[in-house]
Design a protein around this motif. Structure first.
Motif, mmCIF file in Angstrom:
data_model
loop_
_atom_site.group_PDB
_atom_site.id
_atom_site.type_symbol
_atom_site.label_atom_id
_atom_site.label_comp_id
_atom_site.label_asym_id
_atom_site.label_seq_id
_atom_site.Cartn_x
_atom_site.Cartn_y
_atom_site.Cartn_z
ATOM 1 N N ALA A 173 -2.040 3.452 9.307
ATOM 2 C CA ALA A 173 -3.258 4.286 8.508
ATOM 3 C C ALA A 173 -3.136 5.681 8.688
ATOM 4 N N VAL A 174 -3.011 6.147 9.853
ATOM 5 C CA VAL A 174 -3.060 7.842 9.873
ATOM 6 C C VAL A 174 -1.917 8.178 9.515
ATOM 7 N N LEU A 175 -0.556 7.682 9.561
ATOM 8 C CA LEU A 175 0.320 8.067 9.152
ATOM 9 C C LEU A 175 0.241 8.431 7.544
ATOM 10 N N LEU A 176 -0.281 7.457 6.752
ATOM 11 C CA LEU A 176 -0.389 7.353 5.385
ATOM 12 C C LEU A 176 -1.407 8.608 4.948
ATOM 13 N N ALA A 177 -2.614 8.480 5.673
ATOM 14 C CA ALA A 177 -3.369 9.256 5.278
ATOM 15 C C ALA A 177 -3.156 10.879 5.329
ATOM 16 N N ASN A 178 -2.302 11.008 6.597
ATOM 17 C CA ASN A 178 -1.623 12.462 6.553
ATOM 18 C C ASN A 178 -0.699 12.712 5.494
ATOM 19 N N ALA A 179 0.081 11.774 5.197
ATOM 20 C CA ALA A 179 1.255 11.952 4.286
ATOM 21 C C ALA A 179 0.636 12.216 2.626
ATOM 22 N N TYR A 180 -0.593 11.663 2.346
ATOM 23 C CA TYR A 180 -1.111 11.507 1.150
ATOM 24 C C TYR A 180 -2.597 12.116 1.117
ATOM 25 N N PRO A 181 -2.893 13.363 1.585
ATOM 26 C CA PRO A 181 -4.401 13.850 1.847
ATOM 27 C C PRO A 181 -4.772 13.968 0.568
ATOM 28 N N ASP A 182 -4.045 14.266 -0.612
ATOM 29 C CA ASP A 182 -4.508 14.226 -2.074
ATOM 30 C C ASP A 182 -4.896 13.197 -2.449
ATOM 31 N N ILE A 183 -4.621 12.055 -2.036
ATOM 32 C CA ILE A 183 -5.076 10.612 -2.721
ATOM 33 C C ILE A 183 -5.944 9.916 -1.535
ATOM 34 N N VAL A 184 -5.380 9.794 -0.389
ATOM 35 C CA VAL A 184 -6.189 8.912 0.479
ATOM 36 C C VAL A 184 -7.555 9.785 1.017
ATOM 37 N N GLY A 221 -7.921 17.792 14.743
ATOM 38 C CA GLY A 221 -7.236 18.190 13.661
ATOM 39 C C GLY A 221 -6.032 17.562 13.191
ATOM 40 N N LYS A 222 -5.846 16.111 13.759
ATOM 41 C CA LYS A 222 -4.809 15.190 13.361
ATOM 42 C C LYS A 222 -5.061 14.279 12.349
ATOM 43 N N LEU A 223 -6.196 14.311 11.678
ATOM 44 C CA LEU A 223 -6.341 14.028 10.444
ATOM 45 C C LEU A 223 -7.282 15.053 9.494
ATOM 46 N N PRO A 224 -7.162 14.762 8.221
ATOM 47 C CA PRO A 224 -7.950 15.707 7.367
ATOM 48 C C PRO A 224 -9.313 15.807 7.822
ATOM 49 N N ALA A 225 -10.010 16.897 8.018
ATOM 50 C CA ALA A 225 -11.428 17.006 8.321
ATOM 51 C C ALA A 225 -12.432 16.232 7.461
ATOM 52 N N SER A 226 -11.811 16.165 6.035
ATOM 53 C CA SER A 226 -12.876 15.697 5.102
ATOM 54 C C SER A 226 -12.624 14.337 5.003
ATOM 55 N N LEU A 227 -11.848 13.648 5.393
ATOM 56 C CA LEU A 227 -11.283 12.092 5.589
ATOM 57 C C LEU A 227 -12.582 11.388 6.048
ATOM 58 N N TRP A 228 -13.128 10.494 5.331
ATOM 59 C CA TRP A 228 -14.346 9.461 5.557
ATOM 60 C C TRP A 228 -13.846 8.323 6.483
ATOM 61 N N THR A 266 0.882 -1.078 0.173
ATOM 62 C CA THR A 266 -0.083 -0.043 -0.100
ATOM 63 C C THR A 266 0.694 1.360 -0.001
ATOM 64 N N SER A 267 1.884 1.290 0.924
ATOM 65 C CA SER A 267 2.642 2.511 0.800
ATOM 66 C C SER A 267 3.262 2.633 -0.563
ATOM 67 N N ASN A 268 4.060 1.706 -1.038
ATOM 68 C CA ASN A 268 4.136 1.848 -2.457
ATOM 69 C C ASN A 268 3.402 2.174 -3.420
ATOM 70 N N LEU A 269 2.168 1.661 -3.132
ATOM 71 C CA LEU A 269 0.999 2.247 -4.284
ATOM 72 C C LEU A 269 0.770 3.657 -4.051
ATOM 73 N N LEU A 270 0.961 4.108 -2.948
ATOM 74 C CA LEU A 270 0.560 5.706 -2.873
ATOM 75 C C LEU A 270 1.925 6.283 -3.277
ATOM 76 N N LEU A 271 3.036 5.762 -3.189
ATOM 77 C CA LEU A 271 4.206 6.388 -4.004
ATOM 78 C C LEU A 271 4.139 6.235 -5.405
ATOM 79 N N ALA A 272 3.631 5.187 -5.828
ATOM 80 C CA ALA A 272 3.411 5.128 -7.479
ATOM 81 C C ALA A 272 2.322 5.976 -7.950
ATOM 82 N N ILE A 273 1.234 6.365 -7.210
ATOM 83 C CA ILE A 273 0.079 7.200 -7.660
ATOM 84 C C ILE A 273 0.844 8.649 -7.679
#
Length: 429
Positions: free
Chosen positions: A149-160, A198-205, A95-102
């Motif tokens: 999962a929290v770490l990745l969601a914060n690192a890739y808010p434009d994707i996750v 405010g420790k995760l994007p407010a719009s994240l579902w 998953t982390s590599n997939l996000l990097l690839a995107i």
């Protein structure tokens, strides 16, 4: 002459700088648009087709797909119009590599667009071990899965755009690992609290992805106070429905009724597939009615549904005869038509065959839910896309995208069997 040359060079420099500035602005706008686009915008929007994705090409997950293999798959999925992927865990590199690839593809091409429903795997204590699973206690690994999962969601808010806590983690037939609803509730509440702080994007579902019965659409044993609290806590409900499996376990809808006994076999098949989608709709409606009966108005989307193309067991020639590429293609077509028209996102299961799922049994159905084979052949559901040239120039494992059965429909149709008659007994192993 010298001044003319100098003027030309200056003009050229201005053009290059202007071009670079425009390119930077395009990329900046792309990131901005990706950040602004939320799950609320994506889910239920037929312009954002969704699919479940695992990039494993071998019969073991010990061999992770490479970065280039992930990019190869992403280009294929983009070509067929997919814009949202569902993943299942974050403790492996996949998953982390997939996000990097995107992210890499977005930098290469400003028009590339792909979002992710990020799965966090949840287990009970002693799941997948030689010990008896303790379904009353959760695995100690769950906390690390959520944290990653929290770490990745914060690192890739434009994707996750979504985090799903658990996959079929509450349904009691998942005997190897299921947990009590209070465990899922605990982690959903935890993630919602992080959003509020405010420790995760407010719009994240935040959701959990589980069988329709786990969401109240089936047996009353699931109708618990903890489930009610969970329904209240999630941003939307991600439910699974599998008429394919029910062709064995609840075959009343599947078997050919007496009124159709004299139809040609292909008409029996077509009618059965229409009933299969009606079965999926009935499970969706059962969840919807239960949730509304509790007084909640929550969006409900399909986190999984699919149809295998090969089976040597319950769903093969000696069983329900549900399995072949023709039926898979028809189910894919019909389920997309219904969900698109109804404003329901459908994370179709799945993009590519994953042979690790039943590694000891090559013809086990779990290995064959993909719309593509593991070596990149397009199954019948996608033959029309091949004809349209949408995969031209694309490869999987270095092989061009070609049709299964060599594109010979007569060869494919020889594998197609009509469902059993209502009074017919079947055997399966």
């Amino acid at each position: 002459m010298k001044s003319v040359v100098n003027c030309g060079l200056v003009a050229l420099c201005f053009l290059v700088l202007a071009s670079c500035k425009r390119e930077a602005e395009v990329r900046e706008n792309q990131v901005k648009n990706s950040m602004e686009l939320t799950a609320a915008d994506i889910l239920g929007n037929p312009n954002y087709q969704a699919i479940s994705y695992g990039g494993y090409r071998q019969n073991t997950r010990d061999i992770q797909p490479t970065f280039e293999e992930l990019k190869e798959d992403l280009r294929i999925l983009e070509a067929m119009g997919i814009k949202v992927l569902r993943t299942y865990n974050v403790h492996l590199y996949h998953t982390s590599n997939l996000l990097l690839a995107i992210r890499a593809l977005k930098k290469e091409n400003p028009d590339f667009e792909m979002y992710v429903m990020l799965g966090a795997w949840i287990d009970c204590k002693d799941a997948w071990t030689d010990m008896e699973p303790d379904h009353q206690v959760e695995s100690s690994a769950n906390a690390g899965e959520i944290a990653q999962a929290v770490l990745l969601a914060n690192a890739y808010p434009d994707i996750v755009k979504v985090i799903a806590v658990g996959n079929e983690a509450m349904i009691k037939w998942a005997t190897s690992y299921y947990v009590q609803p209070r465990v899922i509730l605990k982690w959903v509440v935890h993630l919602q609290k992080l959003k509020a702080e405010g420790k995760l994007p407010a719009s994240l579902w935040i959701t959990s992805s589980d069988d329709f019965a786990s969401w109240g659409g089936g047996e009353k044993q699931y109708h618990t106070p903890e489930l009610t609290k969970l329904i209240e806590a999630v941003d939307y409900i991600s439910m699974h429905t599998y008429p394919y499996h029910n062709s064995h376990y609840n075959p009343e809808f599947w078997k050919v009724p007496e009124s159709e006994a004299n139809l040609p076999d292909i008409e029996k098949v077509d009618a059965a597939m229409i009933r299969a989608v009606a079965f999926a709709r009935s499970q969706y409606n059962a969840v919807s009615e239960y949730v509304k009966g509790l007084g909640f108005d929550k969006p409900i989307h399909i986190g999984e549904t699919g149809w295998a193309s090969v089976s040597d067991g319950f769903y093969g020639p000696e069983g329900s005869r549900a399995t072949d590429q023709y039926k898979q293609a028809l189910y894919y077509k019909l389920i997309r038509e219904w969900t698109d028209a109804a404003g329901i996102s459908c994370f179709y299961f799945e993009a590519f065959n994953e042979p690790w799922k039943d590694a000891a049994n090559k013809t086990g159905s779990e290995n064959h839910f993909g719309l593509f084979t593991e070596d990149g052949q397009a199954k019948y559901a996608l033959w029309d896309r091949v004809d349209q040239g949408v995969f031209k120039g694309l490869t999987r494992s270095g092989k061009p995208i070609k049709k299964t059965f060599g594109g010979i429909k007569d060869s494919l149709m020889r594998k197609v069997l009509a469902p059993p008659a209502q009074n017919e007994k079947t055997q399966a192993h």
